[in-house]
Design an enzyme around this catalytic site. Structure first.
Site, mmCIF file in Angstrom:
data_model
loop_
_atom_site.group_PDB
_atom_site.id
_atom_site.type_symbol
_atom_site.label_atom_id
_atom_site.label_comp_id
_atom_site.label_asym_id
_atom_site.label_seq_id
_atom_site.Cartn_x
_atom_site.Cartn_y
_atom_site.Cartn_z
ATOM 1 N N ALA A 37 0.786 -1.238 0.000
ATOM 2 C CA ALA A 37 0.000 0.000 0.000
ATOM 3 C C ALA A 37 0.814 1.283 0.000
ATOM 4 C CB ALA A 37 -0.948 -0.001 1.209
ATOM 5 N N TYR A 198 14.063 -22.600 -15.491
ATOM 6 C CA TYR A 198 13.387 -21.411 -14.964
ATOM 7 C C TYR A 198 13.297 -20.336 -16.044
ATOM 8 C CZ TYR A 198 12.603 -17.118 -12.247
ATOM 9 O OH TYR A 198 12.100 -15.928 -11.761
#
Length: 324
Positions: A37, A198
């Site tokens: 936030a 990956y």
């Protein structure tokens, strides 16, 4: 391009802002935790919730940034109820510390919102192969396991709050359309921490698929026990933020400038990016809806993998073992 989209069944579209989709809603009796936030759509989500009266706890990795954002929100809305608490979702120890501090504070919890679009706060996108402090691949650790553990640690509080307040609790997980681009089997359970094979974008898609599967399986479990708490996942849209920092081409100055110019037309701004999150958290139209995937403030459909209940159950069991 969102510029040319029409309103969906909800009455809103990709161009709707968080303030527009929550207009007229009084949420002054609610308490929310919002991760990530201190900037981006996490900050805008926290601001709009606070404007609507919600008591907002900003869960942030960087407390200095969190405090600055709190000051900005209170400056814009003097009556806002906002606090900042430290949380690093890539660290299971930090998650446990945060949950313990929150639960022991005696606060109720109505809304749990996982908003993650910057690693500096709560989310990671397409990073080079890295392990977290717990030796778990960073994107999976931050974007899924941290949220999985935190939800489990706060869930009893949410269920109790829903009973005592007689108000539906809502868990909102920010996923992404990136879940459509993942490994062939969706989740590489036996190779989560395997550097070989990956691919950063596929790993990001894997973590976003995990978000959707987690919300779906959590919803199923909540329904099964009759809890008055819903769990949904959302795609916020493509927002021009520094979430793209690990994308090699964008580090080229000329391309960066072009992308920024096009982005102003094609991508959502932060106010629009926070709309679906705020809509699913507060709007009366969403009452009773659980285990769904939203995009542009309307119901959408994830991939077949994102609707695979067996895969969701397997991920749940895998995650429980991973956070022990």
């Amino acid at each position: 391009m969102w510029l040319f989209k029409k309103n969906g069944p909800s009455g809103f579209s990709s161009s709707s802002t968080a303030e527009q989709v929550t207009f007229g809603i009084d949420a002054s009796s609610l308490t929310a935790i919002v991760t990530g936030a201190s900037s981006g759509i996490g900050a805008e989500t926290a601001r709009v919730l606070a404007v609507r009266g919600v008591n907002v706890i900003m869960a942030v990795r960087n407390m200095d940034s969190g405090k600055k954002m709190k000051e900005e929100i209170v400056k814009q809305a003097p009556s806002a109820k906002v606090d900042a608490m430290e949380l690093d979702l890539s660290s299971l120890a930090s998650v446990r510390k945060f949950a313990s501090a929150f639960n022991s504070s005696g606060r109720r919890l109505n809304l749990l919102m996982y908003v993650k679009h910057h690693y500096n706060n709560a989310g990671v996108m397409a990073t080079p192969f890295t392990l977290s402090k717990d030796n778990i691949e960073l994107q999976f650790a931050t974007n899924h396991l941290g949220h999985f553990l935190l939800t489990n640690l706060l869930l009893e509080n949410m269920k109790k709050t829903a009973v005592e307040s007689k108000k539906e609790g809502r868990i909102v997980v920010v996923a992404s359309e990136a879940h459509r681009v993942t490994y062939p089997n969706g989740i590489r359970f036996d190779k989560i921490n395997d550097k070989s094979g990956y691919f950063s974008y596929l790993a990001y898609g894997q973590s976003k698929l995990a978000n959707i599967l987690h919300a779906n399986e959590l919803s199923r479990r909540l329904k099964e026990e009759g809890a008055n708490v819903t769990a949904n996942s959302v795609h916020p849209g493509v927002i021009a933020t520094n979430l793209f920092r690990h994308m090699t081409l964008i580090s080229v100055p000329m391309l960066s400038g072009i992308i920024e110019a096009v982005g102003k037309l094609a991508f959502k701004n932060v106010e629009q990016g926070a709309a679906t999150t705020c809509y699913v958290a507060l709007h009366p139209q969403v009452k009773g809806i659980s285990g769904k995937y939203f995009s542009d403030c309307n119901l959408s459909k994830p991939t077949s993998l994102g609707q695979d209940a067996a895969l969701g159950k397997k991920l749940w069991d895998f995650s429980m073992e991973s956070v022990k």
